[in-house]
Design a protein around this motif. Structure first.
Motif, PDB file in Angstrom:
ATOM      1  N   GLU A  80       6.125  -4.015 -10.044  1.00  0.00           N
ATOM      2  CA  GLU A  80       6.115  -4.923  -8.905  1.00  0.00           C
ATOM      3  C   GLU A  80       4.776  -4.911  -8.163  1.00  0.00           C
ATOM      4  OE1 GLU A  80      10.739  -4.493  -7.486  1.00  0.00           O
ATOM      5  OE2 GLU A  80       9.377  -2.814  -7.184  1.00  0.00           O
ATOM      6  N   PRO A  81       4.512  -6.005  -7.423  1.00  0.00           N
ATOM      7  CA  PRO A  81       3.380  -5.978  -6.496  1.00  0.00           C
ATOM      8  C   PRO A  81       3.680  -5.008  -5.357  1.00  0.00           C
ATOM      9  CG  PRO A  81       4.634  -8.013  -6.237  1.00  0.00           C
ATOM     10  CD  PRO A  81       5.215  -7.308  -7.411  1.00  0.00           C
ATOM     11  N   LEU A  82       2.598  -4.499  -4.734  1.00  0.00           N
ATOM     12  CA  LEU A  82       2.711  -3.392  -3.781  1.00  0.00           C
ATOM     13  C   LEU A  82       3.781  -3.554  -2.709  1.00  0.00           C
ATOM     14  CD1 LEU A  82      -0.874  -2.039  -3.097  1.00  0.00           C
ATOM     15  CD2 LEU A  82       1.149  -0.821  -3.894  1.00  0.00           C
ATOM     16  N   GLU A  83       3.819  -4.768  -2.074  1.00  0.00           N
ATOM     17  CA  GLU A  83       4.732  -4.940  -0.962  1.00  0.00           C
ATOM     18  C   GLU A  83       6.181  -4.734  -1.410  1.00  0.00           C
ATOM     19  OE1 GLU A  83       3.926  -7.773   2.591  1.00  0.00           O
ATOM     20  OE2 GLU A  83       5.304  -8.773   1.217  1.00  0.00           O
ATOM     21  N   LEU A  84       6.545  -5.430  -2.483  1.00  0.00           N
ATOM     22  CA  LEU A  84       7.903  -5.290  -3.037  1.00  0.00           C
ATOM     23  C   LEU A  84       8.165  -3.857  -3.481  1.00  0.00           C
ATOM     24  CD1 LEU A  84       8.921  -8.282  -5.323  1.00  0.00           C
ATOM     25  CD2 LEU A  84      10.177  -7.278  -3.405  1.00  0.00           C
ATOM     26  N   PHE A  85       7.158  -3.286  -4.112  1.00  0.00           N
ATOM     27  CA  PHE A  85       7.258  -1.909  -4.592  1.00  0.00           C
ATOM     28  C   PHE A  85       7.651  -0.971  -3.447  1.00  0.00           C
ATOM     29  CE2 PHE A  85       4.728   2.081  -4.724  1.00  0.00           C
ATOM     30  CZ  PHE A  85       5.416   2.746  -5.714  1.00  0.00           C
ATOM     31  N   LEU A  86       6.974  -1.129  -2.309  1.00  0.00           N
ATOM     32  CA  LEU A  86       7.276  -0.245  -1.164  1.00  0.00           C
ATOM     33  C   LEU A  86       8.702  -0.467  -0.653  1.00  0.00           C
ATOM     34  CD1 LEU A  86       3.910  -0.371   0.836  1.00  0.00           C
ATOM     35  CD2 LEU A  86       4.861   1.569  -0.423  1.00  0.00           C
ATOM     36  N   VAL A  87       9.084  -1.772  -0.534  1.00  0.00           N
ATOM     37  CA  VAL A  87      10.412  -2.085  -0.004  1.00  0.00           C
ATOM     38  C   VAL A  87      11.512  -1.581  -0.941  1.00  0.00           C
ATOM     39  CG1 VAL A  87      11.978  -3.974   0.609  1.00  0.00           C
ATOM     40  CG2 VAL A  87       9.577  -4.063   1.323  1.00  0.00           C
ATOM     41  N   ASN A  88      11.285  -1.742  -2.254  1.00  0.00           N
ATOM     42  CA  ASN A  88      12.339  -1.422  -3.218  1.00  0.00           C
ATOM     43  C   ASN A  88      12.381   0.044  -3.659  1.00  0.00           C
ATOM     44  OD1 ASN A  88      13.223  -4.032  -3.170  1.00  0.00           O
ATOM     45  ND2 ASN A  88      12.042  -4.668  -4.973  1.00  0.00           N
ATOM     46  N   SER A  89      11.287   0.770  -3.465  1.00  0.00           N
ATOM     47  CA  SER A  89      11.260   2.134  -3.986  1.00  0.00           C
ATOM     48  C   SER A  89      11.489   3.194  -2.926  1.00  0.00           C
ATOM     49  CB  SER A  89       9.914   2.434  -4.656  1.00  0.00           C
ATOM     50  OG  SER A  89       9.591   1.415  -5.575  1.00  0.00           O
ATOM     51  N   PHE A  90      11.430   2.787  -1.630  1.00  0.00           N
ATOM     52  CA  PHE A  90      11.538   3.806  -0.587  1.00  0.00           C
ATOM     53  C   PHE A  90      12.600   3.452   0.438  1.00  0.00           C
ATOM     54  CE2 PHE A  90       7.337   4.010  -2.398  1.00  0.00           C
ATOM     55  CZ  PHE A  90       7.278   5.344  -2.748  1.00  0.00           C
ATOM     56  N   SER A  91      13.108   4.478   1.036  1.00  0.00           N
ATOM     57  CA  SER A  91      14.155   4.363   2.031  1.00  0.00           C
ATOM     58  C   SER A  91      13.543   3.955   3.369  1.00  0.00           C
ATOM     59  CB  SER A  91      14.782   5.754   2.093  1.00  0.00           C
ATOM     60  OG  SER A  91      15.766   5.836   3.016  1.00  0.00           O
ATOM     61  N   ARG A  92      14.250   3.067   4.117  1.00  0.00           N
ATOM     62  CA  ARG A  92      13.866   2.641   5.463  1.00  0.00           C
ATOM     63  C   ARG A  92      12.553   1.862   5.511  1.00  0.00           C
ATOM     64  NH1 ARG A  92      17.132   4.900   9.285  1.00  0.00           N
ATOM     65  NH2 ARG A  92      16.920   2.841  10.127  1.00  0.00           N
ATOM     66  N   VAL A  93      12.104   1.289   4.386  1.00  0.00           N
ATOM     67  CA  VAL A  93      10.895   0.452   4.407  1.00  0.00           C
ATOM     68  C   VAL A  93      11.302  -1.003   4.235  1.00  0.00           C
ATOM     69  CG1 VAL A  93       8.684  -0.073   3.323  1.00  0.00           C
ATOM     70  CG2 VAL A  93       9.467   2.302   3.457  1.00  0.00           C
ATOM     71  N   GLY A  94      11.083  -1.797   5.295  1.00  0.00           N
ATOM     72  CA  GLY A  94      11.300  -3.243   5.212  1.00  0.00           C
ATOM     73  C   GLY A  94       9.958  -3.947   5.112  1.00  0.00           C
ATOM     74  N   GLN A  95      10.024  -5.275   5.121  1.00  0.00           N
ATOM     75  CA  GLN A  95       8.827  -6.108   5.077  1.00  0.00           C
ATOM     76  C   GLN A  95       7.775  -5.617   6.090  1.00  0.00           C
ATOM     77  OE1 GLN A  95       9.093  -8.979   3.083  1.00  0.00           O
ATOM     78  NE2 GLN A  95       6.895  -9.300   3.378  1.00  0.00           N
ATOM     79  N   LYS A  96       8.231  -5.414   7.331  1.00  0.00           N
ATOM     80  CA  LYS A  96       7.300  -5.111   8.421  1.00  0.00           C
ATOM     81  C   LYS A  96       6.599  -3.765   8.187  1.00  0.00           C
ATOM     82  CE  LYS A  96       7.371  -4.435  13.218  1.00  0.00           C
ATOM     83  NZ  LYS A  96       8.260  -3.837  14.201  1.00  0.00           N
ATOM     84  N   THR A  97       7.394  -2.775   7.827  1.00  0.00           N
ATOM     85  CA  THR A  97       6.817  -1.442   7.586  1.00  0.00           C
ATOM     86  C   THR A  97       5.865  -1.498   6.391  1.00  0.00           C
ATOM     87  OG1 THR A  97       8.912  -0.539   8.373  1.00  0.00           O
ATOM     88  CG2 THR A  97       7.415   0.990   7.300  1.00  0.00           C
ATOM     89  N   ALA A  98       6.254  -2.208   5.351  1.00  0.00           N
ATOM     90  CA  ALA A  98       5.401  -2.334   4.161  1.00  0.00           C
ATOM     91  C   ALA A  98       4.051  -2.931   4.550  1.00  0.00           C
ATOM     92  CB  ALA A  98       6.092  -3.191   3.106  1.00  0.00           C
ATOM     93  N   THR A  99       4.082  -3.984   5.385  1.00  0.00           N
ATOM     94  CA  THR A  99       2.841  -4.612   5.818  1.00  0.00           C
ATOM     95  C   THR A  99       1.986  -3.606   6.601  1.00  0.00           C
ATOM     96  OG1 THR A  99       4.110  -6.653   6.025  1.00  0.00           O
ATOM     97  CG2 THR A  99       1.897  -6.632   7.014  1.00  0.00           C
ATOM     98  N   GLU A 100       2.641  -2.836   7.476  1.00  0.00           N
ATOM     99  CA  GLU A 100       1.905  -1.844   8.264  1.00  0.00           C
ATOM    100  C   GLU A 100       1.235  -0.805   7.351  1.00  0.00           C
ATOM    101  OE1 GLU A 100       4.250   0.417  11.087  1.00  0.00           O
ATOM    102  OE2 GLU A 100       2.553   1.759  11.453  1.00  0.00           O
ATOM    103  N   ILE A 101       2.005  -0.313   6.366  1.00  0.00           N
ATOM    104  CA  ILE A 101       1.466   0.704   5.444  1.00  0.00           C
ATOM    105  C   ILE A 101       0.254   0.161   4.705  1.00  0.00           C
ATOM    106  CG2 ILE A 101       1.959   2.002   3.324  1.00  0.00           C
ATOM    107  CD1 ILE A 101       4.858   2.311   4.319  1.00  0.00           C
ATOM    108  N   LEU A 102       0.404  -1.071   4.161  1.00  0.00           N
ATOM    109  CA  LEU A 102      -0.682  -1.638   3.364  1.00  0.00           C
ATOM    110  C   LEU A 102      -1.905  -1.911   4.230  1.00  0.00           C
ATOM    111  CD1 LEU A 102       1.433  -3.908   1.008  1.00  0.00           C
ATOM    112  CD2 LEU A 102       0.274  -1.759   0.450  1.00  0.00           C
ATOM    113  N   GLY A 103      -1.662  -2.320   5.489  1.00  0.00           N
ATOM    114  CA  GLY A 103      -2.772  -2.523   6.429  1.00  0.00           C
ATOM    115  C   GLY A 103      -3.543  -1.226   6.646  1.00  0.00           C
ATOM    116  N   LEU A 104      -2.797  -0.160   6.907  1.00  0.00           N
ATOM    117  CA  LEU A 104      -3.419   1.150   7.134  1.00  0.00           C
ATOM    118  C   LEU A 104      -4.213   1.610   5.913  1.00  0.00           C
ATOM    119  CD1 LEU A 104      -0.480   3.027   8.919  1.00  0.00           C
ATOM    120  CD2 LEU A 104      -2.758   2.663   9.889  1.00  0.00           C
TER     121      LEU A 104
END
Lengths: 607, 607
Positions: free
Chosen positions: A256-280
């Motif tokens: 998967e692309p990174l954003e989906l990867f984060l949402v689908n592979s980790f607990s408590r990560v939604g769209q918003k958190t994924a965006t924050e992580i990738l921004g950081l």
């Protein structure tokens, strides 16, 4: 004299270098698995087998019905039989489940379970073949449409692979379940601890029935609840607990692309958190996770730690016992004067969710002298050994119990019981034998908080009790001088001494019952001076005629020469009641429904 | 709300059942290996690498010359470099030694070694790749006729197999040895403990030189002895420690008849013992060991336990440090008032030979308040963590130290140091991190005996010290009244007050030096009232002429206006000596070679 030793060259050393099988390792280090002595071996074996049975039943949503048999065979050989009504194990997997260390279903899942490592029961099989030389018998059946299978299994120590000595279809009266028979060198010296383990297990697993046949003695630990436990669900790893190496592995397996990867592979990560992580991390959301360079992965991992992610949902993957069940289980056993329990909110260490539950009991059947009784549990399993090495014990010792009016010498002392349960998707034990919890600051903090809350509860109880004791003592002192005062006054005013029992009753907050016979009329009066409503039963046994009593008795039995009458009376606080009948006032009265200490019976006919 | 959980069938559970690789297991349970926190990770890694280096040098009969470098890299990544002058590792085995858990040369041998499990250094490699994502660099060379090889290695966690990322021939200035570079997330918070580990290691390995570069600071732990340690020899298993499963395996691999099999496969079994064992078992000496039935094997095993077999020879397979070296190492560091050490005779638990050594130190640089300092060692390796969980600590606490005039609150308190070393072919640790020794009654007994012996030694010292203090106080009291007595007597008999210093010297057992000038002749006299011979040096600094002094000075230096003269005098106990010269008696004298407290200088010219 020892022969001179020839120094070894690299080539000579190379010849000695070889793989060690995990079975060889644990055979040599069997104390790590709780098999340090024959005495202890029996407790460990029973524990591993019953833990497995409870886990299996829970997963299948079945109310556990477990049979444990312990039989003395020839010499110092004992046979342990454990049978459950779980879902059974498919025949292809049986040899591995029992004949290979590090094989199991729960290791790769993030959820609370008793067994985690896939070591325990195979270790018992290994210990059996080492000490008795005998293979282990397994019977299992997976449903009414399937046959039962019977295996004799041992472990090839050099390779840690199962060796099947016998495999055959068989008939079995259980529709689904598993039976295991293990024979090993042991002793029943630890009998008391064994029974304690079973009792503790029953306390924290009120849905389980465990029937025990212990060397000729039958013991039943029946279920206290008919609700099956809802098995905790597996969750995804939490971003805050992911190490770089682990992230690397998860990413390599993703398409998967990174954003989906984060949402689908980790607990408590939604769209918003994924965006924050990738921004950081300074990474693009549409980049494929599997194509990340080592540097990018390192940045991503750091960003995952920094981003604000809500803590894992403990409620989903954890199964605490609950304050009510803990209290019920304990009070049944110890009849405390006081008991309080706490289930703390879910918390996290190294990304693993955990919940701490604790209870304190005081008085009752506890011994009033000596060190407090400590009951430790991890994932609903009692921890029976190594109390001194356990982080829980450390926390108990470091709480200042004197603040809570409890004496202390290291551990608290006096008639105190402490129960602590740590439930986690990954309990950090100090060794594979799972006897003690390692010292992890996040867990220690939660245990300490729970203990402090309970300490405060107990202090409140103790100070109230002391206060009410004080009040009672004062009242007692006053009551002691009332008769003298009454007499003095009577003398002075030249009147007969009055009946002072109502005053005493009032001061002492009691039920006062008075019986008086005047002119052939017997009057029995009750006055409720306590602060509560009372449901009372009055018994009168006399040769007087009770049939015409007012009010009428609910029940009269005529015996020769006496009759007995029964009245049932509800008296609100402060209320009074009376019954009258004709007669001599002989016989006796008895009142039930109020504590003996809270009752004053005055028979004026006899005083 | 959580979705309803579907109960799992045996088939669904079967899909989740699978093998767990030992690397996966320890990655998840890294606290078992001593990697519970980044702070601790650095101590564990250094310990594992240095233990391996010392073991390798010992096996090759080389005096260890070890380099340790710790460097702060970017962020919280640290690099640990350890290089030794051991025999090197052959290139084919390097990937396994560092890239596979449970691979090693010492597991299958019965002899004392630091590393036993083949886990430690690979665990560090695993921890490095998990936290920094970086592979480990290894360089090794096996002699002048061989090239050096350079590897980059990591561990495939899912399979516990090594992954070679780089392998090439390289040049290296060491002729033989191994270098490892590991990078992982850590901190230097544990710096003090790290240095302590190195110092303790140096104390019990006096033959090792360890050069350290710790984040910019250079520290050298030089060798105190040029004797290489004779590596302990592997021995055969002892019959008393053999379990049935193990016997079965050994017998299956044998081609010999029973009698020869017993003599050749077990330690301390000769013809006579073999005959005794076979007699007890009711087996014929010429029966082949490999053809024994399970029943026969069981009988044989029981007979092996019952037969009288001498205990294993500890001297062969064990390498204790020795009382002298322990005392030297400790006294150098702490300058005790008193120190005693004990090496107990070899003993056996579950068939494994072991030796307990212990030392006690008192006073000197130790703090006079607080809990005793405890130094624990196993197979010459300092144990740095989990003191509370260690059987050694338990033994120390359960000795009644008050019997030995030492205060105690759990552990002994006051200026006391206790060192305990357990050396064994198989040290029973409480976990793979090898921090604490499990509670084994046989070992605990030996530790306790050693401590009690040391306690008695200390008590003797303390009571002698107290006695000599008492004697001195009495003498001081007498000396205090002598001048008054002298004066009184002089008055009575009308004579001048005599010089009482010889009496004082005699009572106090001191060297008395007296200077007196009469008629232009200066006399300096020395009287040795101590119980020992003294080698003294007398310095006189004066403007008087010393060249004609009698006896002659060994050395005269002329300065303006003063001269100094030096005399060297050997005075047996009770002997006296004098020097005379012409002059005014000005200037001063100084005497060296005797403790200040044991010296009385009386300058009668000035009194």
């Amino acid at each position: 004299m020892a022969p001179p030793v020839k120094p070894a060259s690299a080539d000579e050393l190379a010849k000695q270098q070889r793989s060690i099988s995990v079975a060889e390792f644990f055979e040599k280090n069997k104390h790590l698995l709780g098999f340090d002595s024959p005495t202890r071996g029996i407790v460990t074996t029973v524990k591993e087998a019953i833990d497995n049975a409870l886990d299996a039943c829970e997963e299948a949503g079945v109310l556990p019905d477990i049979y444990l048999g312990i039989f003395r065979m020839e010499g110092d050989i004992f046979k342990v039989v454990v049978e459950d009504n779980g879902p059974g194990i498919v025949p292809d997997n049986i040899p591995y489940v029992f004949g290979k260390l590090l094989y199991g279903s729960r290791f790769h899942q993030i959820r609370q379970s008793r067994g985690q490592q896939g070591i325990g029961i195979s270790a018992a099989v290994l210990y059996a073949q080492l000490t008795s030389g005998r293979p282990t018998l397994v019977i299992s059946r997976c449903g009414s449409d399937r046959p039962a299978y019977r295996f004799r299994i041992q472990i090839k120590t050099e390779t840690n692979e199962p060796e099947i000595l016998e495999k055959e279809e068989t008939t079995w009266d259980r529709i689904h379940g598993t039976r295991i028979e293990i024979e090993f060198k042991s002793s029943l010296t630890a009998r008391k601890r064994l029974v304690e383990y079973l009792r503790y297990t029953s306390v924290v697993n009120p849905h389980a029935r465990i029937r025990v046949e212990l060397d000729g003695e039958a013991i039943l630990f029946d279920r206290a609840s008919d609700e099956p436990i809802i098995p905790p669900q597996a969750i995804l790893p939490h971003p805050h607990g992911v190490e770089l190496g682990e992230l690397k592995r998860i990413a390599a397996g993703s398409t998967e692309p990174l954003e989906l990867f984060l949402v689908n592979s980790f607990s408590r990560v939604g769209q918003k958190t994924a965006t924050e992580i990738l921004g950081l991390a300074g990474l693009k959301p549409n980049k494929k996770a599997s194509t990340l360079s080592p540097d990018d992965l390192a940045k991503l991992q750091v960003a995952m730690q920094q981003a604000k992610v809500p803590p894992p949902l403990g409620g989903q993957c954890l199964s605490p016992i609950g304050e009510v069940l803990i209290r019920q289980g304990l009070e049944k056993e110890y009849e405390f004067d006081f008991c309080s329990a706490r289930t703390r909110p879910a918390s996290v260490y190294h990304g693993h969710p955990f919940i701490v539950e604790a209870a304190i009991g005081y008085g009752g059947k506890l011994e009033s002298e000596g060190t407090a009784r400590i009951m430790r549990f991890a994932n609903r399993v009692p921890l029976m050994y190594q109390q001194g090495a356990c982080a829980i014990t450390g926390c108990i010792s470091s709480v200042n119990w004197k603040t809570y009016s409890i004496s202390q010498s290291g551990l608290p002392t006096g008639p105190v019981l402490l129960l602590i349960h740590v439930a986690s998707t990954n309990v950090p034990f100090t060794s594979e034998s799972k006897d003690a919890i390692a010292s992890i600051p996040d867990i220690e903090r939660e245990v300490t908080l729970a203990l402090q809350e309970l300490g405060r509860d107990l202090k409140t109880f103790l100070s109230r009790r002391d206060k009410s004791r004080q009040t009672e003592e004062r009242a007692r002192a006053i009551c002691a001088i009332i008769p003298e005062i009454a007499e003095k006054i009577s003398e002075t005013i030249e009147k007969p001494v009055p009946d002072i029992s109502p005053i005493e009753g009032q001061i002492m907050k009691r039920l006062v019952a008075k019986k008086k016979t005047e002119n052939g009329t017997v009057t029995i009066s009750l006055q409720n001076y306590t602060a509560h409503a009372l449901d009372l039963t009055l018994y009168i046994i006399t040769s007087d005629d009770l049939k015409k009593a007012e009010p009428e008795a609910v029940f009269i039995e005529e015996m020769d020469p006496d009759h007995s009458g029964v009245w049932q009376i509800r008296l609100a606080a402060g209320e009074n009641w009376r019954v009258t009948y004709q007669g001599t006032g002989n016989g006796m009265i008895d009142i039930r429904g109020v504590d003996e200490k809270k009752k004053v019976v005055v028979d004026l006919d006899r005083s």
